[in-house]
Design a protein around this motif. Sequence first.
Motif, PDB file in Angstrom:
ATOM      1  N   TYR A  32      14.805 -84.919  19.968  1.00 21.70           N
ATOM      2  CA  TYR A  32      14.382 -84.352  19.018  1.00 21.70           C
ATOM      3  C   TYR A  32      16.125 -83.089  19.309  1.00 21.70           C
ATOM      4  O   TYR A  32      16.398 -83.220  20.696  1.00 21.70           O
ATOM      5  CB  TYR A  32      13.421 -83.469  20.203  1.00 21.70           C
ATOM      6  CG  TYR A  32      11.894 -84.339  19.698  1.00 21.70           C
ATOM      7  CD1 TYR A  32      11.662 -84.162  17.925  1.00 21.70           C
ATOM      8  CD2 TYR A  32      11.309 -85.269  20.208  1.00 21.70           C
ATOM      9  CE1 TYR A  32      10.111 -85.048  18.373  1.00 21.70           C
ATOM     10  CE2 TYR A  32      10.390 -85.592  20.177  1.00 21.70           C
ATOM     11  CZ  TYR A  32       9.565 -85.774  18.705  1.00 21.70           C
ATOM     12  OH  TYR A  32       8.124 -86.269  18.895  1.00 21.70           O
ATOM     13  N   LEU A  33      16.040 -82.453  18.709  1.00 17.63           N
ATOM     14  CA  LEU A  33      16.662 -81.122  19.244  1.00 17.63           C
ATOM     15  C   LEU A  33      15.768 -79.743  19.327  1.00 17.63           C
ATOM     16  O   LEU A  33      14.457 -79.455  18.318  1.00 17.63           O
ATOM     17  CB  LEU A  33      17.511 -80.701  17.379  1.00 17.63           C
ATOM     18  CG  LEU A  33      18.154 -79.578  17.700  1.00 17.63           C
ATOM     19  CD1 LEU A  33      18.989 -79.346  18.562  1.00 17.63           C
ATOM     20  CD2 LEU A  33      18.812 -79.126  16.486  1.00 17.63           C
ATOM     21  N   ASN A  35      15.346 -76.087  19.801  1.00 12.74           N
ATOM     22  CA  ASN A  35      15.859 -74.841  19.916  1.00 12.74           C
ATOM     23  C   ASN A  35      14.832 -73.884  20.336  1.00 12.74           C
ATOM     24  O   ASN A  35      14.240 -73.162  19.418  1.00 12.74           O
ATOM     25  CB  ASN A  35      16.206 -74.247  17.747  1.00 12.74           C
ATOM     26  CG  ASN A  35      16.255 -72.958  17.043  1.00 12.74           C
ATOM     27  OD1 ASN A  35      17.171 -72.204  18.024  1.00 12.74           O
ATOM     28  ND2 ASN A  35      16.665 -72.383  16.222  1.00 12.74           N
ATOM     29  N   PRO A  40      17.287 -68.869  13.375  1.00 10.14           N
ATOM     30  CA  PRO A  40      17.274 -69.849  12.875  1.00 10.14           C
ATOM     31  C   PRO A  40      18.442 -71.136  13.080  1.00 10.14           C
ATOM     32  O   PRO A  40      19.592 -70.209  12.989  1.00 10.14           O
ATOM     33  CB  PRO A  40      16.330 -69.658  11.169  1.00 10.14           C
ATOM     34  CG  PRO A  40      17.001 -68.367  11.487  1.00 10.14           C
ATOM     35  CD  PRO A  40      16.900 -67.684  12.360  1.00 10.14           C
ATOM     36  N   GLU A  42      21.210 -72.796  10.611  1.00 12.57           N
ATOM     37  CA  GLU A  42      21.359 -73.264   9.765  1.00 12.57           C
ATOM     38  C   GLU A  42      22.486 -74.600   9.447  1.00 12.57           C
ATOM     39  O   GLU A  42      23.535 -74.618   9.984  1.00 12.57           O
ATOM     40  CB  GLU A  42      21.819 -72.120   8.777  1.00 12.57           C
ATOM     41  CG  GLU A  42      20.785 -71.025   9.059  1.00 12.57           C
ATOM     42  CD  GLU A  42      21.590 -70.139   7.958  1.00 12.57           C
ATOM     43  OE1 GLU A  42      22.348 -70.017   7.133  1.00 12.57           O
ATOM     44  OE2 GLU A  42      20.602 -69.073   8.572  1.00 12.57           O
ATOM     45  N   VAL A  44      22.286 -77.734  10.104  1.00 11.65           N
ATOM     46  CA  VAL A  44      22.791 -78.634  10.812  1.00 11.65           C
ATOM     47  C   VAL A  44      23.277 -80.115  10.591  1.00 11.65           C
ATOM     48  O   VAL A  44      22.523 -80.596  10.040  1.00 11.65           O
ATOM     49  CB  VAL A  44      21.523 -78.550  11.942  1.00 11.65           C
ATOM     50  CG1 VAL A  44      21.662 -79.243  13.245  1.00 11.65           C
ATOM     51  CG2 VAL A  44      20.745 -77.195  11.860  1.00 11.65           C
ATOM     52  N   PHE A  68      20.064 -81.726   7.951  1.00  6.50           N
ATOM     53  CA  PHE A  68      18.752 -80.640   8.236  1.00  6.50           C
ATOM     54  C   PHE A  68      19.331 -79.724   7.892  1.00  6.50           C
ATOM     55  O   PHE A  68      20.343 -78.102   8.885  1.00  6.50           O
ATOM     56  CB  PHE A  68      17.986 -80.510   9.426  1.00  6.50           C
ATOM     57  CG  PHE A  68      18.049 -81.406  10.162  1.00  6.50           C
ATOM     58  CD1 PHE A  68      16.999 -82.892   9.438  1.00  6.50           C
ATOM     59  CD2 PHE A  68      18.604 -81.933  11.104  1.00  6.50           C
ATOM     60  CE1 PHE A  68      16.539 -83.660  10.410  1.00  6.50           C
ATOM     61  CE2 PHE A  68      18.420 -83.507  12.034  1.00  6.50           C
ATOM     62  CZ  PHE A  68      17.409 -84.049  11.342  1.00  6.50           C
ATOM     63  N   ILE A  71      16.786 -75.535  10.987  1.00  2.73           N
ATOM     64  CA  ILE A  71      16.198 -75.214  11.836  1.00  2.73           C
ATOM     65  C   ILE A  71      15.740 -73.872  12.241  1.00  2.73           C
ATOM     66  O   ILE A  71      15.691 -72.776  12.985  1.00  2.73           O
ATOM     67  CB  ILE A  71      16.895 -75.882  13.350  1.00  2.73           C
ATOM     68  CG1 ILE A  71      17.290 -77.536  12.756  1.00  2.73           C
ATOM     69  CG2 ILE A  71      15.070 -76.491  14.556  1.00  2.73           C
ATOM     70  CD1 ILE A  71      16.863 -78.251  12.688  1.00  2.73           C
ATOM     71  N   SER A  75      12.113 -73.772  17.516  1.00  3.97           N
ATOM     72  CA  SER A  75      10.560 -74.813  17.230  1.00  3.97           C
ATOM     73  C   SER A  75      11.917 -76.429  17.472  1.00  3.97           C
ATOM     74  O   SER A  75      12.510 -75.881  18.107  1.00  3.97           O
ATOM     75  CB  SER A  75      10.885 -75.059  15.387  1.00  3.97           C
ATOM     76  OG  SER A  75      12.143 -74.144  14.804  1.00  3.97           O
ATOM     77  N   PHE A  76      11.591 -77.040  16.757  1.00  6.16           N
ATOM     78  CA  PHE A  76      11.976 -78.549  17.450  1.00  6.16           C
ATOM     79  C   PHE A  76      12.251 -79.338  15.936  1.00  6.16           C
ATOM     80  O   PHE A  76      11.210 -79.084  15.523  1.00  6.16           O
ATOM     81  CB  PHE A  76      11.633 -79.540  18.235  1.00  6.16           C
ATOM     82  CG  PHE A  76      10.139 -79.664  18.299  1.00  6.16           C
ATOM     83  CD1 PHE A  76       9.467 -80.722  17.675  1.00  6.16           C
ATOM     84  CD2 PHE A  76       8.840 -79.110  18.818  1.00  6.16           C
ATOM     85  CE1 PHE A  76       8.079 -81.304  17.528  1.00  6.16           C
ATOM     86  CE2 PHE A  76       7.802 -79.091  18.284  1.00  6.16           C
ATOM     87  CZ  PHE A  76       7.776 -80.378  17.808  1.00  6.16           C
ATOM     88  N   LYS A  77      13.119 -80.396  16.288  1.00  2.00           N
ATOM     89  CA  LYS A  77      13.118 -81.432  14.700  1.00  2.00           C
ATOM     90  C   LYS A  77      13.399 -82.967  15.837  1.00  2.00           C
ATOM     91  O   LYS A  77      14.282 -82.818  16.458  1.00  2.00           O
ATOM     92  CB  LYS A  77      14.462 -80.608  13.918  1.00  2.00           C
ATOM     93  CG  LYS A  77      14.157 -81.731  12.857  1.00  2.00           C
ATOM     94  CD  LYS A  77      12.513 -81.246  11.885  1.00  2.00           C
ATOM     95  CE  LYS A  77      13.769 -81.646  10.363  1.00  2.00           C
ATOM     96  NZ  LYS A  77      12.641 -81.683   9.777  1.00  2.00           N
ATOM     97  N   ILE A  79      15.109 -86.182  15.209  1.00  2.00           N
ATOM     98  CA  ILE A  79      16.042 -86.090  15.033  1.00  2.00           C
ATOM     99  C   ILE A  79      16.344 -87.979  15.091  1.00  2.00           C
ATOM    100  O   ILE A  79      16.275 -88.271  13.684  1.00  2.00           O
ATOM    101  CB  ILE A  79      17.673 -86.188  16.111  1.00  2.00           C
ATOM    102  CG1 ILE A  79      17.562 -84.595  15.956  1.00  2.00           C
ATOM    103  CG2 ILE A  79      18.544 -87.359  15.046  1.00  2.00           C
ATOM    104  CD1 ILE A  79      18.372 -84.413  17.163  1.00  2.00           C
TER     105      ILE A  79
END
Length: 134
Positions: A32-33, A35, A40, A42, A44, A68, A71, A75-77, A79
């Motif tokens: 995960y990324l 943040n 945010p 941008e 990414v 992406f 983000i 929050s998280f994303k 990967i």
Amino acid sequence: MIKDLPQNVVKDIGIAVALESETPESKIWYVYLINKKDVPLETVLITSKGYGEKNGEQVKTSILRHAFPLIPAQSFKLIEPIDEATFGLSNEYWLSFYIGTDIFDKKFIFLPESIVDGNFIKLPLVNKPGVMIL
């Protein structure tokens, strides 16, 4: 000149390897990324690769690329999934992103055998056990 470029330091952003689920036969892991910033990220871009020595031979994994558009703050994303067999290698994640018109980048490297129970924390925002590099 390089000395004239701004020193855009990456803070409050991490890459984490999380234990997603576990059965007696196997464990499922995701990267995960995270943040933790109040703004945010941008545009990414993230590249990932593994490398090192296994059984006396040099090993390299494929290079994977992820993009992406945004983000959100705090929050998280997800990967990518990661195979437990690569934990004996160095796993590198190179992150680039924009905040406004400023570009930032940072390399995160999970060293061999660093993704172990003894290094687990409760990952912020993701709320799962895992290992994180800030």
